[in-house]
Design an enzyme around this catalytic site. Structure first.
Site, PDB file in Angstrom:
ATOM      1  CG  ASP A  13      -9.607   0.478   5.523  1.00 40.28           C
ATOM      2  OD1 ASP A  13      -9.592  -0.036   4.403  1.00 40.28           O
ATOM      3  OD2 ASP A  13      -8.761   0.271   6.402  1.00 40.28           O
ATOM      4  CE  LYS A  27      -3.828  -2.409   2.220  1.00 39.74           C
ATOM      5  NZ  LYS A  27      -4.600  -2.735   3.426  1.00 39.74           N
ATOM      6  CD  GLN A  46      -3.468  -4.256   6.554  1.00 43.95           C
ATOM      7  OE1 GLN A  46      -3.598  -3.210   5.924  1.00 43.95           O
ATOM      8  NE2 GLN A  46      -3.855  -5.422   6.081  1.00 43.95           N
TER       9      GLN A  46
HETATM   10  N1  GUN Z   1      -6.964  -6.363   6.275  1.00 47.02           N
HETATM   11  C1  GUN Z   1      -7.337  -7.059   5.187  1.00 47.02           C
HETATM   12  N2  GUN Z   1      -7.965  -6.255   4.290  1.00 47.02           N
HETATM   13  C2  GUN Z   1      -7.979  -5.022   4.835  1.00 47.02           C
HETATM   14  C3  GUN Z   1      -8.491  -3.769   4.395  1.00 47.02           C
HETATM   15  O1  GUN Z   1      -9.072  -3.618   3.318  1.00 47.02           O
HETATM   16  N3  GUN Z   1      -8.299  -2.733   5.243  1.00 47.02           N
HETATM   17  C4  GUN Z   1      -7.686  -2.884   6.453  1.00 47.02           C
HETATM   18  N4  GUN Z   1      -7.563  -1.807   7.222  1.00 47.02           N
HETATM   19  N5  GUN Z   1      -7.210  -4.021   6.891  1.00 47.02           N
HETATM   20  C5  GUN Z   1      -7.354  -5.091   6.086  1.00 47.02           C
END
Ligand code: GUN
Length: 305
Positions: free
Chosen positions: A124, A57, A101
């Site tokens: 998110d 990311k 995350q």
């Molecule tokens: N863990 C797995 N997928 C995601 C996501 O899309 N966002 C976040 N914050 N954690 C994740």
């Protein structure tokens, strides 16, 4: 059986198109002398899979010109230290978007943590205010990334959503629940299945669009789908394989990414299907970049693409 070859949904290509559009937008802002958007990714603990995702990311953000930063915290961080971190990021004018995350260690409750994040910086779309907008049938500036990526892929391949029966397997806050709301907002008929669902196959066989977010390798086989269904695979499961080449080279094992769908078995019966890797995964990252840019634009009071 489907007599024609199924079409592969090329998530990598569609994600690359989204990213190049964002890159154009960002270079335009840069040439106007604007500050670039800032994304902070909060990683708690040392889970290696989370590490891979977080680095990807941050790297993609940097490639676009987004200022990205990883806040790596110890897995025994207290709740109040975690809240302090979020409050500092909320107050930092150069931070436009924050992603925590998931999963978090057991002593930190994701929902409680999300409530301490400024909803205007919620990359998110997991803050209850933003999830509430989805529930109300509105469009949050930054919708949850994986569901948004799935909807974008379905639209890119002209899959009709209104009136179609979409069956979502999985009810997580990350994928299943927000995806169900987003599909409903597109006028699909939506069924949500989960670990307590009785006779799952009877449900999945009704799906015009089947989306699996289960986390179990090759969980869905051809007997569970309707002929010509559109099949989307959210699973990213690591499978250890004692490959011959690895044995020869002396390595003990290699790991391979496999989805929740038994691809080789299901693909001949499907109309459209996502591969793993290269399907939904790249779209999640592209949607995170789009969300970061959209939150930045909103905070700056300017229009985004
Ligand atoms: N863990 C797995 N997928 C995601 C996501 O899309 N966002 C976040 N914050 N954690 C994740």
């Amino acid at each position: 059986m489907n007599s024609t070859q199924p079409t592969l949904i090329d998530g990598k290509r569609i994600a690359a198109e989204h990213l190049s559009q964002l890159k154009r937008q960002l270079s335009q802002w840069q040439s106007q002398g604007r500050r670039m958007p800032g994304l902070t990714v909060v990683r708690v603990g040392d889970d290696p899979a989370s590490g891979v995702y977080v680095n990807k990311k941050a790297k993609t953000a940097q490639e676009l010109g987004i200022t990205s930063h990883i806040e790596h915290l110890s897995d025994n961080i207290s709740k109040s230290q975690m809240m302090d971190t979020l409050e500092r990021l909320n107050a930092d004018d150069n931070v436009d978007a924050v992603l925590v995350q998931l999963p978090l260690p057991d002593h930190l409750d994701a929902l409680e943590i999300m409530q301490h994040l400024d909803p205007a910086k919620d990359a998110d779309g997991f803050h209850p205010v933003n999830l509430g907008l989805l529930m109300a049938g509105a469009h949050p500036v930054a919708p949850p990334c994986t569901p948004a990526g799935i909807i974008a892929l379905l639209k890119a391949y002209d899959v009709p959503l209104a009136g179609s029966h979409a069956v979502v397997i999985g009810r997580s806050m990350i994928v299943g629940k927000p995806l169900a709301l987003m599909l409903l907002n597109e006028s699909a008929t939506v069924s949500v299945c989960h670990s307590k669902t009785q006779n799952l196959s009877a449900m999945t066989r009704q799906a015009d669009i089947l989306i699996a977010a289960v986390g179990k390798p090759h969980f869905i086989n051809a007997n569970m789908i309707k002929a010509d269904a559109v099949v989307m695979d959210v699973g990213i499961n690591r499978r250890e394989t004692a490959a011959l080449s690895a044995e020869v080279s002396g390595a003990s094992s290699t790991s391979k990414l496999v989805g929740d769908i038994d691809f080789d078995n299901v693909a001949p019966k499907a109309r459209l299907i996502t591969p793993v890797p290269g399907g939904v995964g790249p779209m999640t990252i592209a949607m995170l970049m789009r969300n970061t840019v959209a939150l930045y634009a909103q905070r700056q009071g300017i229009a985004a693409l």
